[in-house]
Design a protein around this motif. Sequence first.
Motif, PDB file in Angstrom:
ATOM      1  N   ASP A   1      50.439  45.143  40.058  1.00 40.89           N
ATOM      2  CA  ASP A   1      49.863  46.380  39.526  1.00 40.89           C
ATOM      3  C   ASP A   1      48.339  46.609  40.170  1.00 40.89           C
ATOM      4  O   ASP A   1      47.768  45.543  40.105  1.00 40.89           O
ATOM      5  CB  ASP A   1      49.913  46.356  38.050  1.00 40.89           C
ATOM      6  CG  ASP A   1      51.321  46.711  37.481  1.00 40.89           C
ATOM      7  OD1 ASP A   1      52.132  46.627  38.052  1.00 40.89           O
ATOM      8  OD2 ASP A   1      51.272  46.134  36.257  1.00 40.89           O
ATOM      9  N   GLU A   2      48.149  47.648  40.584  1.00 36.68           N
ATOM     10  CA  GLU A   2      47.011  48.197  41.065  1.00 36.68           C
ATOM     11  C   GLU A   2      46.194  48.814  39.978  1.00 36.68           C
ATOM     12  O   GLU A   2      46.354  50.008  39.708  1.00 36.68           O
ATOM     13  CB  GLU A   2      47.199  48.961  42.174  1.00 36.68           C
ATOM     14  CG  GLU A   2      45.807  49.198  43.198  1.00 36.68           C
ATOM     15  CD  GLU A   2      46.154  49.850  44.525  1.00 36.68           C
ATOM     16  OE1 GLU A   2      45.689  51.222  44.481  1.00 36.68           O
ATOM     17  OE2 GLU A   2      46.882  49.252  45.250  1.00 36.68           O
ATOM     18  N   VAL A   3      45.029  48.306  39.543  1.00 36.90           N
ATOM     19  CA  VAL A   3      44.553  48.844  38.332  1.00 36.90           C
ATOM     20  C   VAL A   3      43.506  49.730  38.938  1.00 36.90           C
ATOM     21  O   VAL A   3      42.537  49.587  39.739  1.00 36.90           O
ATOM     22  CB  VAL A   3      43.911  47.898  37.271  1.00 36.90           C
ATOM     23  CG1 VAL A   3      42.809  48.429  36.278  1.00 36.90           C
ATOM     24  CG2 VAL A   3      44.810  46.745  36.873  1.00 36.90           C
ATOM     25  N   ILE A   4      43.325  51.115  38.381  1.00 37.21           N
ATOM     26  CA  ILE A   4      42.509  52.145  38.883  1.00 37.21           C
ATOM     27  C   ILE A   4      41.614  52.376  37.358  1.00 37.21           C
ATOM     28  O   ILE A   4      42.296  53.023  36.691  1.00 37.21           O
ATOM     29  CB  ILE A   4      43.202  53.217  39.388  1.00 37.21           C
ATOM     30  CG1 ILE A   4      43.733  52.719  41.025  1.00 37.21           C
ATOM     31  CG2 ILE A   4      42.208  54.209  39.892  1.00 37.21           C
ATOM     32  CD1 ILE A   4      44.745  53.783  41.374  1.00 37.21           C
ATOM     33  N   LYS A   5      40.244  52.309  37.543  1.00 40.28           N
ATOM     34  CA  LYS A   5      39.438  53.113  36.638  1.00 40.28           C
ATOM     35  C   LYS A   5      39.368  54.413  36.524  1.00 40.28           C
ATOM     36  O   LYS A   5      39.109  55.030  37.530  1.00 40.28           O
ATOM     37  CB  LYS A   5      37.980  52.433  36.632  1.00 40.28           C
ATOM     38  CG  LYS A   5      38.029  51.098  36.184  1.00 40.28           C
ATOM     39  CD  LYS A   5      36.559  50.429  36.475  1.00 40.28           C
ATOM     40  CE  LYS A   5      36.561  49.030  36.133  1.00 40.28           C
ATOM     41  NZ  LYS A   5      35.112  48.513  36.112  1.00 40.28           N
TER      42      LYS A   5
ATOM     43  N   THR B   1      52.582  55.909  39.003  1.00 38.84           N
ATOM     44  CA  THR B   1      51.306  55.953  38.105  1.00 38.84           C
ATOM     45  C   THR B   1      51.482  55.850  36.658  1.00 38.84           C
ATOM     46  O   THR B   1      52.356  56.623  35.961  1.00 38.84           O
ATOM     47  CB  THR B   1      50.690  57.247  38.380  1.00 38.84           C
ATOM     48  OG1 THR B   1      50.278  57.519  39.587  1.00 38.84           O
ATOM     49  CG2 THR B   1      49.409  57.529  37.398  1.00 38.84           C
TER      50      THR B   1
ATOM     51  N   LYS C   1      43.579  52.911  29.892  1.00 42.88           N
ATOM     52  CA  LYS C   1      44.287  51.933  30.788  1.00 42.88           C
ATOM     53  C   LYS C   1      45.036  52.878  31.769  1.00 42.88           C
ATOM     54  O   LYS C   1      45.750  53.713  31.323  1.00 42.88           O
ATOM     55  CB  LYS C   1      45.251  51.000  30.440  1.00 42.88           C
ATOM     56  CG  LYS C   1      45.778  50.270  31.354  1.00 42.88           C
ATOM     57  CD  LYS C   1      46.542  49.106  30.420  1.00 42.88           C
ATOM     58  CE  LYS C   1      47.092  47.797  31.395  1.00 42.88           C
ATOM     59  NZ  LYS C   1      47.945  46.939  30.602  1.00 42.88           N
ATOM     60  N   SER C   2      44.611  52.807  33.182  1.00 40.99           N
ATOM     61  CA  SER C   2      45.564  53.376  34.183  1.00 40.99           C
ATOM     62  C   SER C   2      45.626  52.665  35.520  1.00 40.99           C
ATOM     63  O   SER C   2      44.799  51.811  35.917  1.00 40.99           O
ATOM     64  CB  SER C   2      44.762  54.696  34.829  1.00 40.99           C
ATOM     65  OG  SER C   2      43.491  54.470  35.058  1.00 40.99           O
ATOM     66  N   TYR C   3      46.858  52.713  36.042  1.00 43.82           N
ATOM     67  CA  TYR C   3      47.343  51.687  36.959  1.00 43.82           C
ATOM     68  C   TYR C   3      48.646  52.093  38.001  1.00 43.82           C
ATOM     69  O   TYR C   3      48.989  53.083  37.524  1.00 43.82           O
ATOM     70  CB  TYR C   3      47.690  50.267  36.519  1.00 43.82           C
ATOM     71  CG  TYR C   3      48.462  50.104  35.693  1.00 43.82           C
ATOM     72  CD1 TYR C   3      49.978  49.734  35.942  1.00 43.82           C
ATOM     73  CD2 TYR C   3      48.552  50.044  34.436  1.00 43.82           C
ATOM     74  CE1 TYR C   3      51.137  49.707  35.087  1.00 43.82           C
ATOM     75  CE2 TYR C   3      49.383  50.035  33.220  1.00 43.82           C
ATOM     76  CZ  TYR C   3      50.718  49.716  33.806  1.00 43.82           C
ATOM     77  OH  TYR C   3      51.883  49.473  32.932  1.00 43.82           O
TER      78      TYR C   3
ATOM     79  N   SER D   1      52.071  50.844  39.332  1.00 41.17           N
ATOM     80  CA  SER D   1      52.978  49.862  39.548  1.00 41.17           C
ATOM     81  C   SER D   1      53.976  50.187  40.826  1.00 41.17           C
ATOM     82  O   SER D   1      54.175  51.371  41.106  1.00 41.17           O
ATOM     83  CB  SER D   1      53.820  49.923  38.057  1.00 41.17           C
ATOM     84  OG  SER D   1      54.698  51.005  37.887  1.00 41.17           O
TER      85      SER D   1
ATOM     86  N   TYR E   1      49.393  55.915  32.813  1.00 41.81           N
ATOM     87  CA  TYR E   1      48.103  56.297  32.212  1.00 41.81           C
ATOM     88  C   TYR E   1      48.292  56.315  30.837  1.00 41.81           C
ATOM     89  O   TYR E   1      49.302  56.673  30.308  1.00 41.81           O
ATOM     90  CB  TYR E   1      48.048  57.941  32.787  1.00 41.81           C
ATOM     91  CG  TYR E   1      46.660  58.388  32.497  1.00 41.81           C
ATOM     92  CD1 TYR E   1      45.671  58.542  33.544  1.00 41.81           C
ATOM     93  CD2 TYR E   1      46.494  59.093  30.817  1.00 41.81           C
ATOM     94  CE1 TYR E   1      44.553  59.410  32.940  1.00 41.81           C
ATOM     95  CE2 TYR E   1      45.389  59.529  30.630  1.00 41.81           C
ATOM     96  CZ  TYR E   1      44.181  59.797  31.934  1.00 41.81           C
ATOM     97  OH  TYR E   1      43.198  60.266  31.179  1.00 41.81           O
TER      98      TYR E   1
END
Length: 453
Positions: free
Chosen positions: A105-109, A448, A114-116, A118, A450
């Motif tokens: 998973d690529e975590v994105i602030k 995505t 929490k958002s990432y 998959s 979210y």
Amino acid sequence: MATVTSVNPYSGKELESYKTHTKTEISEILEKASDRFLSWRETSFAERKKLLLAAATELKKNTKEYAETITQEIGKPISQSVAEVEKCAWVCEYYAENAEKHLQDEVIKTDAKKSYVSFEPMGVVLAVMPWNYPFWQVFRFAAPALMAGNIAVLKHASNVFGSALNIEKVFKRAGYPGHCFTTLLAGSDAIEEIIENPIIKAVTLTGSVSAGAAVAATAGKNIKKTVLELGGSNSLVVLKDCDMEATLDICVQARFQNTGQSCIAGKRLLIDASIADVFVEKLLVKVRELKSGDPMDEKTYIGTLAREDLAKDLEEQVNVSLKEGAQLRIGGKRQRAYFEPTILTEVSPKMKVFKEETFGPALAVTTFKSIDEAIELSNNSKFGLGVSVFTKNVEAAEKIAYRFEEGAVFINELVKSDPRLPFGGVKDSGYGRELSQHGIREFVNRKTIYINE
């Protein structure tokens, strides 16, 4: 149902006859593949890794068995068939060890709690593959596809059905659940209907421009993802400050391995005019030393082309170019599916051997007087798969790499595919990428996620 008979291009003897799958059988195979996906996508990376490593072990254990079928079906020298199977084991090991990291998973602030992103499998992916590297082309797709949780269905070229079934055998012997990887014995006339089947979620093709355009058109009408790896007319750009002996050896390998039947072969030799005469004379000596003969002989470097019609096509390209003013320095003769290693000099951009992809052991030589002219000549092609630049001034070559309209620039090396690096082209060489992290992410749903409280 039709019958397809494979023929050894060296001996002319029939090898095996195969009954193609009927429309009903194809539908049944796709249904079983779809059913398997529902359970396969639930498996862990650890489970998939274990199976793919088992496939690598199987390839190493029975390399000779698989390599001999390749050589018998397409006339590839046995030493090169062995190397192809061994490379397939490498790509299996690479993705077994790296797929989980590539798809984490690529975590994105964001303003969410929490958002990432998959990376989830798409489902059943169809691979339409060519004969020239009947194992490698398939494994560089299948290894990442299976590790991503997808199901693979192969429609292989009709002259390598034996190799296609051997690939299926590799996965069965490795312990994969049934229908994770399945071969469809079908002709090109069946491809459109297969792509239109709603079970097929995406298509990858390695082949000709016309085949790629047809597949892309059908997939596009059905809103399905495609990756196309098409033809190439790579140039070998030899600058006057090159290491001549090392460059000569690389150029010979780049053009003549697999009897010249490779999309990434160096087909156009562009040489600085100040060293051209010396370089070509040394090149002729090395090409004369290449051993032609029985592909099953380990000392053979030049086998036959895969089919006689392919040799005839190359013969026509060479003969027309000679009439257009090219000079024959060596080779040029055909005997059935065998075509002599051939070098043509004084080739201009208007000639067939420059404009068209030559899929066989023929090298077109053109000279240039400046690096700007060399780049212009190299880019003067509808293809854009890769280019090799030979020079001792590596820093200067790296600075001009952006000016080449290619998917890859190799400095002091032949263009080659490596599991760790993305592979693919631009222009008529296709789109999308295979191998590396970029390849495994072609056939996943980037989802995505979210989350807020």
